[in-house]
Design a protein around this motif. Structure first.
Motif, PDB file in Angstrom:
ATOM      1  N   PRO A 164      -0.202  10.169   1.191  1.00 21.68           N
ATOM      2  CA  PRO A 164       0.655  10.802   0.180  1.00 21.68           C
ATOM      3  C   PRO A 164       0.041  12.098  -0.326  1.00 21.68           C
ATOM      4  O   PRO A 164      -1.175  12.319  -0.226  1.00 21.68           O
ATOM      5  N   ALA A 165       0.877  12.952  -0.865  1.00 17.25           N
ATOM      6  CA  ALA A 165       0.415  14.259  -1.330  1.00 17.25           C
ATOM      7  C   ALA A 165      -0.656  14.140  -2.403  1.00 17.25           C
ATOM      8  O   ALA A 165      -1.499  15.032  -2.557  1.00 17.25           O
ATOM      9  N   SER A 166      -0.667  13.034  -3.136  1.00 14.94           N
ATOM     10  CA  SER A 166      -1.610  12.877  -4.244  1.00 14.94           C
ATOM     11  C   SER A 166      -3.060  12.812  -3.794  1.00 14.94           C
ATOM     12  O   SER A 166      -3.973  13.041  -4.597  1.00 14.94           O
ATOM     13  N   VAL A 167      -3.323  12.484  -2.522  1.00 18.28           N
ATOM     14  CA  VAL A 167      -4.703  12.346  -2.066  1.00 18.28           C
ATOM     15  C   VAL A 167      -5.251  13.624  -1.440  1.00 18.28           C
ATOM     16  O   VAL A 167      -6.441  13.702  -1.148  1.00 18.28           O
ATOM     17  N   TRP A 168      -4.412  14.612  -1.223  1.00 12.21           N
ATOM     18  CA  TRP A 168      -4.866  15.854  -0.618  1.00 12.21           C
ATOM     19  C   TRP A 168      -5.524  16.736  -1.679  1.00 12.21           C
ATOM     20  O   TRP A 168      -5.008  16.876  -2.791  1.00 12.21           O
ATOM     21  N   GLU A 169      -6.648  17.335  -1.341  1.00  9.71           N
ATOM     22  CA  GLU A 169      -7.329  18.224  -2.277  1.00  9.71           C
ATOM     23  C   GLU A 169      -6.506  19.467  -2.554  1.00  9.71           C
ATOM     24  O   GLU A 169      -6.547  20.029  -3.648  1.00  9.71           O
ATOM     25  N   SER A 170      -5.760  19.931  -1.577  1.00 12.35           N
ATOM     26  CA  SER A 170      -4.873  21.087  -1.750  1.00 12.35           C
ATOM     27  C   SER A 170      -3.645  20.871  -0.870  1.00 12.35           C
ATOM     28  O   SER A 170      -3.713  20.133   0.128  1.00 12.35           O
ATOM     29  N   PRO A 171      -2.517  21.482  -1.200  1.00 12.22           N
ATOM     30  CA  PRO A 171      -1.306  21.292  -0.390  1.00 12.22           C
ATOM     31  C   PRO A 171      -1.515  21.779   1.042  1.00 12.22           C
ATOM     32  O   PRO A 171      -2.298  22.698   1.299  1.00 12.22           O
ATOM     33  N   LEU A 172      -0.815  21.156   1.966  1.00 12.96           N
ATOM     34  CA  LEU A 172      -0.882  21.621   3.347  1.00 12.96           C
ATOM     35  C   LEU A 172      -0.292  23.024   3.447  1.00 12.96           C
ATOM     36  O   LEU A 172       0.659  23.363   2.736  1.00 12.96           O
ATOM     37  N   ALA A 216       8.128  11.090   0.430  1.00 15.69           N
ATOM     38  CA  ALA A 216       7.123  12.123   0.683  1.00 15.69           C
ATOM     39  C   ALA A 216       7.727  13.490   0.996  1.00 15.69           C
ATOM     40  O   ALA A 216       6.989  14.480   1.081  1.00 15.69           O
ATOM     41  N   GLN A 217       9.028  13.582   1.151  1.00 17.51           N
ATOM     42  CA  GLN A 217       9.623  14.835   1.617  1.00 17.51           C
ATOM     43  C   GLN A 217       9.379  15.996   0.665  1.00 17.51           C
ATOM     44  O   GLN A 217       9.107  17.120   1.097  1.00 17.51           O
ATOM     45  N   GLU A 218       9.455  15.735  -0.619  1.00 19.22           N
ATOM     46  CA  GLU A 218       9.277  16.829  -1.581  1.00 19.22           C
ATOM     47  C   GLU A 218       7.886  17.436  -1.478  1.00 19.22           C
ATOM     48  O   GLU A 218       7.718  18.655  -1.605  1.00 19.22           O
ATOM     49  N   GLY A 219       6.874  16.628  -1.231  1.00 24.59           N
ATOM     50  CA  GLY A 219       5.514  17.135  -1.198  1.00 24.59           C
ATOM     51  C   GLY A 219       5.112  17.789   0.108  1.00 24.59           C
ATOM     52  O   GLY A 219       4.134  18.522   0.146  1.00 24.59           O
ATOM     53  N   LEU A 223       6.397 -13.080   4.357  1.00 26.17           N
ATOM     54  CA  LEU A 223       5.620 -13.312   3.138  1.00 26.17           C
ATOM     55  C   LEU A 223       6.169 -12.422   2.022  1.00 26.17           C
ATOM     56  O   LEU A 223       6.076 -11.188   2.114  1.00 26.17           O
ATOM     57  N   PRO A 224       6.729 -12.987   0.953  1.00 28.08           N
ATOM     58  CA  PRO A 224       7.237 -12.167  -0.148  1.00 28.08           C
ATOM     59  C   PRO A 224       6.143 -11.301  -0.771  1.00 28.08           C
ATOM     60  O   PRO A 224       4.993 -11.732  -0.922  1.00 28.08           O
ATOM     61  N   ILE A 225       6.523 -10.085  -1.130  1.00 21.16           N
ATOM     62  CA  ILE A 225       5.580  -9.092  -1.638  1.00 21.16           C
ATOM     63  C   ILE A 225       5.806  -8.889  -3.131  1.00 21.16           C
ATOM     64  O   ILE A 225       6.948  -8.796  -3.592  1.00 21.16           O
ATOM     65  N   VAL A 226       4.707  -8.794  -3.863  1.00 22.78           N
ATOM     66  CA  VAL A 226       4.746  -8.480  -5.287  1.00 22.78           C
ATOM     67  C   VAL A 226       3.954  -7.201  -5.473  1.00 22.78           C
ATOM     68  O   VAL A 226       2.726  -7.188  -5.371  1.00 22.78           O
ATOM     69  N   THR A 227       4.651  -6.100  -5.729  1.00 23.96           N
ATOM     70  CA  THR A 227       3.984  -4.807  -5.818  1.00 23.96           C
ATOM     71  C   THR A 227       4.606  -3.974  -6.927  1.00 23.96           C
ATOM     72  O   THR A 227       5.580  -4.381  -7.569  1.00 23.96           O
ATOM     73  N   THR A 228       4.014  -2.816  -7.156  1.00 29.73           N
ATOM     74  CA  THR A 228       4.501  -1.885  -8.163  1.00 29.73           C
ATOM     75  C   THR A 228       5.447  -0.876  -7.530  1.00 29.73           C
ATOM     76  O   THR A 228       5.404  -0.642  -6.324  1.00 29.73           O
ATOM     77  N   ASP A 229       6.272  -0.265  -8.344  1.00 28.01           N
ATOM     78  CA  ASP A 229       7.258   0.707  -7.862  1.00 28.01           C
ATOM     79  C   ASP A 229       6.577   2.070  -7.751  1.00 28.01           C
ATOM     80  O   ASP A 229       6.753   2.949  -8.585  1.00 28.01           O
ATOM     81  N   ARG A 230       5.814   2.221  -6.704  1.00 31.54           N
ATOM     82  CA  ARG A 230       5.021   3.439  -6.496  1.00 31.54           C
ATOM     83  C   ARG A 230       5.279   3.992  -5.099  1.00 31.54           C
ATOM     84  O   ARG A 230       5.493   3.254  -4.140  1.00 31.54           O
ATOM     85  N   GLY A 231       5.229   5.305  -4.991  1.00 33.47           N
ATOM     86  CA  GLY A 231       5.296   5.947  -3.686  1.00 33.47           C
ATOM     87  C   GLY A 231       6.509   5.542  -2.892  1.00 33.47           C
ATOM     88  O   GLY A 231       7.639   5.549  -3.375  1.00 33.47           O
ATOM     89  N   GLY A 232       6.259   5.151  -1.637  1.00 41.42           N
ATOM     90  CA  GLY A 232       7.360   4.869  -0.719  1.00 41.42           C
ATOM     91  C   GLY A 232       7.700   3.407  -0.538  1.00 41.42           C
ATOM     92  O   GLY A 232       8.331   3.047   0.470  1.00 41.42           O
TER      93      GLY A 232
END
Length: 358
Positions: free
Chosen positions: A115-123, A139-142, A271-280
């Motif tokens: 994800p864009a959040s882990v890049w030190e600078s934009p591509l 991810a399209q916007e980033g 297997l049912p997943i329990v996760t947060t509404d983050r990213g993709g």
């Protein structure tokens, strides 16, 4: 599809993947039967590193895994000596210096995973990429236009649904919560959720498939003290699959993500997943195939885990829907066909576009 000689070049080095059946490089395994595709892999050897380093020094490129630099040399040689219609770099992150160069004769396709959040600078917005492949629409916007891309398409991460499949299911008398992975996981929230569940259900079991640094780090210190929490380090393929198959649900709060091996493998195993509404995560069934918690709090995550235990019939429905989604949307043969269709589209449209521009 048949062809007298390969028309498309796939550069398939690895990115992550704890086990032999995990990771985006599995696409190459499912492309081997396609006569239209030639595959270049990236073995990590001393000789390749030395040759790659020499080329990097000559080009003034930054330090990195120089076996990947050597792979770029292989790709350039293949493109110069064979009439490939396009080349696809399956892990674009590994080849940023190369993809940032001016365009060549053949159109370049590159897949971005992080994800864009882990890049030190934009591509960079200039480079040799014609088509950028993303693993989630989120991810399209980033990344739109990265490396000079003319178009951006979304093709999801795949999963080996033959290997990862449902088993006998969880033991109703022994609820078991599974935690898998490391990258961009919200371990403080995971720990808080597990401690909340353990205080309410001291007979529940908690399995952690996480690296040593995570298990023995400060964020999971309280969890390590639980008598019913078990750490699994460096599990093999069959052990990981067995854990997916026997668990009640997969607890995996995320800080951010595009695609995620453990999520697609859980889906394939029912297997049912329990996760947060983050990213993709919504591109991989969250909120449609399986429910998201009421909010991104530990109490809401725990409540969803409790519902999977308390309502086995409802859980079975979510499990069946998860498996069906994996087979119909994420199975590697499905994903391979989508890539082949993209290769054909790029091969057909790029020469015409360049001719009009000339």
């Amino acid at each position: 599809m048949t062809s007298a000689q390969p028309r498309f070049l796939l550069v398939a080095d690895q990115l992550g993947g704890q086990c032999g059946y995990s990771g985006i490089h599995q696409l190459a395994r499912f492309m081997k039967a396609e006569s239209s595709v030639r595959i270049i892999n990236t073995p990590d050897t001393r000789l390749r590193r030395l040759a790659g380093k020499a080329w990097s020094v000559l080009r003034g490129w930054p330090k990195r895994n120089q076996s990947q630099t050597f792979t770029e040399l292989e790709a350039d040689w293949a493109l110069a000596t064979s009439p490939f219609a396009s080349v696809h770099f399956l892990v674009g992150e590994n080849h940023d210096p190369y993809l940032s160069q001016p365009p060549g004769k053949q159109p370049v396709i590159a897949t971005v995973h992080m994800p864009a959040s882990v890049w030190e600078s934009p591509l960079p917005k200039i480079g040799r990429v014609d088509t950028l492949v993303l693993l989630t629409a989120h991810a399209q916007e980033g990344f739109a236009g990265a490396w000079g891309a003319r178009q951006t398409v979304v093709i999801p991460h795949g999963v080996d649904t033959d290997f990862f499949h449902p088993g006998v299911g969880p033991d109703p008398a022994q609820p078991s919560i599974l935690v898998v992975g490391r990258f961009l996981r919200d371990f403080p929230l995971t720990a808080t959720t597990v401690m909340h569940l353990a205080s309410r259900h001291p007979d529940w079991h908690f399995d952690f498939v996480v690296p040593d640094a995570a298990w023995n780090g400060p964020e999971l210190a309280a969890v390590r003290a639980l008598p019913n929490a078990q750490w699994h380090d460096r599990v093999d393929d069959e052990t990981l699959r067995a854990l997916y198959q026997k668990s009640t649900c997969h607890l995996t709060p995320m800080k951010d993500c595009t695609a995620n091996n453990s999520i697609v493998e859980s889906l394939a195993c029912g297997l049912p997943i329990v996760t947060t509404d983050r990213g993709g995560v919504r591109d991989y069934g969250a909120g449609s195939v399986y429910p998201l918690p009421a909010d991104d709090s530990a109490t809401a995550l725990a409540a969803l885990c409790e519902r999977y235990v308390a309502e086995p019939t409802w859980r079975a429905g979510i499990a069946a829907a998860s498996r069906a989604f994996a087979v119909e949307v994420l199975a590697w043969p499905v994903i391979a066909r989508r890539h082949l269709a993209l290769y054909e589209q790029v091969a057909a449209t790029v020469p015409a576009a360049r001719a009009r521009a000339a």
